[in-house]
Scaffold this motif. Sequence first.
Motif, PDB file in Angstrom:
ATOM      1  N   VAL A 294       6.951  -1.193  23.407  1.00 37.94           N
ATOM      2  CA  VAL A 294       7.056   0.105  24.097  1.00 37.94           C
ATOM      3  C   VAL A 294       8.381   0.778  23.745  1.00 37.94           C
ATOM      4  CG1 VAL A 294       7.196   1.230  26.354  1.00 37.94           C
ATOM      5  CG2 VAL A 294       5.469  -0.536  25.955  1.00 37.94           C
ATOM      6  N   ASN A 295       9.468   0.013  23.759  1.00 39.20           N
ATOM      7  CA  ASN A 295      10.777   0.573  23.408  1.00 39.20           C
ATOM      8  C   ASN A 295      10.816   1.052  21.957  1.00 39.20           C
ATOM      9  OD1 ASN A 295      11.765   0.050  25.984  1.00 39.20           O
ATOM     10  ND2 ASN A 295      12.596  -1.939  25.404  1.00 39.20           N
ATOM     11  N   LEU A 296      10.265   0.258  21.048  1.00 36.43           N
ATOM     12  CA  LEU A 296      10.239   0.629  19.630  1.00 36.43           C
ATOM     13  C   LEU A 296       9.406   1.889  19.422  1.00 36.43           C
ATOM     14  CD1 LEU A 296      10.931  -0.127  16.666  1.00 36.43           C
ATOM     15  CD2 LEU A 296       8.813  -1.464  16.650  1.00 36.43           C
ATOM     16  N   THR A 297       8.277   1.959  20.080  1.00 33.46           N
ATOM     17  CA  THR A 297       7.400   3.129  19.972  1.00 33.46           C
ATOM     18  C   THR A 297       8.108   4.373  20.487  1.00 33.46           C
ATOM     19  OG1 THR A 297       5.455   1.723  20.223  1.00 33.46           O
ATOM     20  CG2 THR A 297       5.144   4.053  20.633  1.00 33.46           C
ATOM     21  N   ASP A 298       8.826   4.223  21.573  1.00 32.02           N
ATOM     22  CA  ASP A 298       9.595   5.331  22.131  1.00 32.02           C
ATOM     23  C   ASP A 298      10.668   5.801  21.152  1.00 32.02           C
ATOM     24  OD1 ASP A 298      10.406   7.142  24.205  1.00 32.02           O
ATOM     25  OD2 ASP A 298      12.046   5.773  24.686  1.00 32.02           O
ATOM     26  N   GLU A 299      11.252   4.853  20.445  1.00 25.95           N
ATOM     27  CA  GLU A 299      12.344   5.167  19.524  1.00 25.95           C
ATOM     28  C   GLU A 299      11.867   5.804  18.210  1.00 25.95           C
ATOM     29  OE1 GLU A 299      15.370   2.557  16.804  1.00 25.95           O
ATOM     30  OE2 GLU A 299      14.952   1.818  18.823  1.00 25.95           O
ATOM     31  N   ILE A 300      10.808   5.254  17.604  1.00 21.81           N
ATOM     32  CA  ILE A 300      10.447   5.728  16.256  1.00 21.81           C
ATOM     33  C   ILE A 300       9.158   6.538  16.185  1.00 21.81           C
ATOM     34  CG2 ILE A 300      11.714   3.854  15.152  1.00 21.81           C
ATOM     35  CD1 ILE A 300       9.068   2.547  14.514  1.00 21.81           C
ATOM     36  N   ARG A 301       8.359   6.549  17.244  1.00 16.94           N
ATOM     37  CA  ARG A 301       7.119   7.334  17.314  1.00 16.94           C
ATOM     38  C   ARG A 301       6.231   7.165  16.074  1.00 16.94           C
ATOM     39  NH1 ARG A 301       9.061  11.389  21.183  1.00 16.94           N
ATOM     40  NH2 ARG A 301      10.234  10.044  22.565  1.00 16.94           N
ATOM     41  N   PRO A 302       5.679   5.966  15.877  1.00 19.05           N
ATOM     42  CA  PRO A 302       4.826   5.727  14.709  1.00 19.05           C
ATOM     43  C   PRO A 302       3.492   6.457  14.846  1.00 19.05           C
ATOM     44  CG  PRO A 302       4.696   3.877  16.196  1.00 19.05           C
ATOM     45  CD  PRO A 302       5.753   4.810  16.751  1.00 19.05           C
TER      46      PRO A 302
ATOM     47  N   HIS B 134       0.836  -1.199   0.000  1.00 19.34           N
ATOM     48  CA  HIS B 134       0.000   0.000   0.000  1.00 19.34           C
ATOM     49  C   HIS B 134       0.872   1.250   0.000  1.00 19.34           C
ATOM     50  CE1 HIS B 134      -3.027   2.888   0.975  1.00 19.34           C
ATOM     51  NE2 HIS B 134      -3.923   1.962   0.748  1.00 19.34           N
ATOM     52  N   PRO B 135       0.736   2.124  -0.992  1.00 14.25           N
ATOM     53  CA  PRO B 135       1.625   3.288  -1.089  1.00 14.25           C
ATOM     54  C   PRO B 135       1.444   4.327   0.017  1.00 14.25           C
ATOM     55  CG  PRO B 135      -0.102   3.401  -2.739  1.00 14.25           C
ATOM     56  CD  PRO B 135      -0.227   2.063  -2.087  1.00 14.25           C
ATOM     57  N   GLN B 136       0.292   4.308   0.706  1.00 13.50           N
ATOM     58  CA  GLN B 136       0.049   5.303   1.744  1.00 13.50           C
ATOM     59  C   GLN B 136       0.449   4.817   3.131  1.00 13.50           C
ATOM     60  OE1 GLN B 136      -4.032   5.586   0.270  1.00 13.50           O
ATOM     61  NE2 GLN B 136      -3.762   7.805   0.342  1.00 13.50           N
ATOM     62  N   ILE B 137       1.051   3.633   3.198  1.00 10.91           N
ATOM     63  CA  ILE B 137       1.462   3.065   4.476  1.00 10.91           C
ATOM     64  C   ILE B 137       2.952   2.762   4.438  1.00 10.91           C
ATOM     65  CG2 ILE B 137       1.228   1.086   6.019  1.00 10.91           C
ATOM     66  CD1 ILE B 137      -1.713   1.067   5.340  1.00 10.91           C
ATOM     67  N   LEU B 138       3.634   3.187   5.482  1.00 13.27           N
ATOM     68  CA  LEU B 138       5.047   2.885   5.649  1.00 13.27           C
ATOM     69  C   LEU B 138       5.177   1.984   6.872  1.00 13.27           C
ATOM     70  CD1 LEU B 138       8.088   3.332   5.093  1.00 13.27           C
ATOM     71  CD2 LEU B 138       7.941   5.298   6.636  1.00 13.27           C
ATOM     72  N   MET B 139       5.580   0.746   6.656  1.00 11.82           N
ATOM     73  CA  MET B 139       5.802  -0.156   7.782  1.00 11.82           C
ATOM     74  C   MET B 139       7.102   0.273   8.453  1.00 11.82           C
ATOM     75  SD  MET B 139       3.188  -2.003   8.145  1.00 11.82           S
ATOM     76  CE  MET B 139       3.841  -2.947   9.509  1.00 11.82           C
ATOM     77  N   ALA B 140       6.969   0.801   9.671  1.00 11.81           N
ATOM     78  CA  ALA B 140       8.099   1.427  10.365  1.00 11.81           C
ATOM     79  C   ALA B 140       8.827   0.479  11.304  1.00 11.81           C
ATOM     80  CB  ALA B 140       7.614   2.655  11.125  1.00 11.81           C
ATOM     81  N   GLY B 141       8.225  -0.673  11.614  1.00 12.30           N
ATOM     82  CA  GLY B 141       8.901  -1.605  12.497  1.00 12.30           C
ATOM     83  C   GLY B 141       7.959  -2.643  13.063  1.00 12.30           C
ATOM     84  N   TYR B 142       8.532  -3.577  13.805  1.00  9.85           N
ATOM     85  CA  TYR B 142       7.738  -4.611  14.458  1.00  9.85           C
ATOM     86  C   TYR B 142       8.416  -5.018  15.759  1.00  9.85           C
ATOM     87  CZ  TYR B 142      11.071  -8.178  12.964  1.00  9.85           C
ATOM     88  OH  TYR B 142      12.201  -8.919  12.788  1.00  9.85           O
ATOM     89  N   ALA B 143       7.617  -5.629  16.612  1.00 12.25           N
ATOM     90  CA  ALA B 143       8.115  -6.144  17.881  1.00 12.25           C
ATOM     91  C   ALA B 143       7.450  -7.491  18.138  1.00 12.25           C
ATOM     92  CB  ALA B 143       7.812  -5.172  19.012  1.00 12.25           C
ATOM     93  N   ASN B 144       8.137  -8.349  18.880  1.00 14.22           N
ATOM     94  CA  ASN B 144       7.582  -9.665  19.181  1.00 14.22           C
ATOM     95  C   ASN B 144       7.120  -9.808  20.626  1.00 14.22           C
ATOM     96  OD1 ASN B 144      10.017 -10.620  16.946  1.00 14.22           O
ATOM     97  ND2 ASN B 144       7.886 -11.042  16.548  1.00 14.22           N
ATOM     98  N   ASP B 145       7.180  -8.724  21.403  1.00 17.10           N
ATOM     99  CA  ASP B 145       6.642  -8.732  22.759  1.00 17.10           C
ATOM    100  C   ASP B 145       6.299  -7.301  23.159  1.00 17.10           C
ATOM    101  OD1 ASP B 145       8.867  -7.498  24.543  1.00 17.10           O
ATOM    102  OD2 ASP B 145       9.960  -9.075  23.470  1.00 17.10           O
TER     103      ASP B 145
END
Length: 185
Positions: free
Chosen positions: A52-60, A36-47
């Motif tokens: 929380v750490n990923l969200t803090d780092e990249i602020r999606p 989808h051109p209007q969506i940028l997959m910014a990251g993933y987490a497995n727990d």
Amino acid sequence: MLPPTLTATPTKPVRVVIADDHQLLVDGFYCAMKKHPQILMAGYANDGGALVNLTDEIRPDVVFTDIQMPVMDGIAATREIVQRFPYIKVIGFSGFLDEGYITDMMEAGAMGYLLKNDDYTVILKAIENVMQGKVFYSHEVSNKLAAMMQRTGYNPTKPFDMPHFSELELAVVKEICNGLISKEI
């Protein structure tokens, strides 16, 4: 066939993160959304802790989170993310159509709840709605919430009935507030 599109075209791609402890689901979600051109997959987490750490780092812009995950479940992670970053939209993404999970996610601050077997177009509609500040629940989840409200008689627009206490009950409560114990009363 072209992939479905968001109705409202954002000026920049919506940054999306997914958290799930099943890597195959993460990979499938990533693959579907990257088309989808209007969506940028910014990251993933497995727990939840990693989320929380990923969200803090990249602020999606939008976070999809499973409920049952190791380290920290999706409900606790949602609560922490929404508290720290109220502008990040969180959507519960579960295989369970469970009233407890749905209401716990709502109370934690999630703006939506989808099932893992929902169609790709439902996921896009959820992203579009939450980005506009609206809540979004898949059809099955909405039906479950409506049935729960009907069964319990919950009506948020109905005024709350205050309990009525007798004069004796009020006198006892007053004495307890004054520090007396049952024997003294």
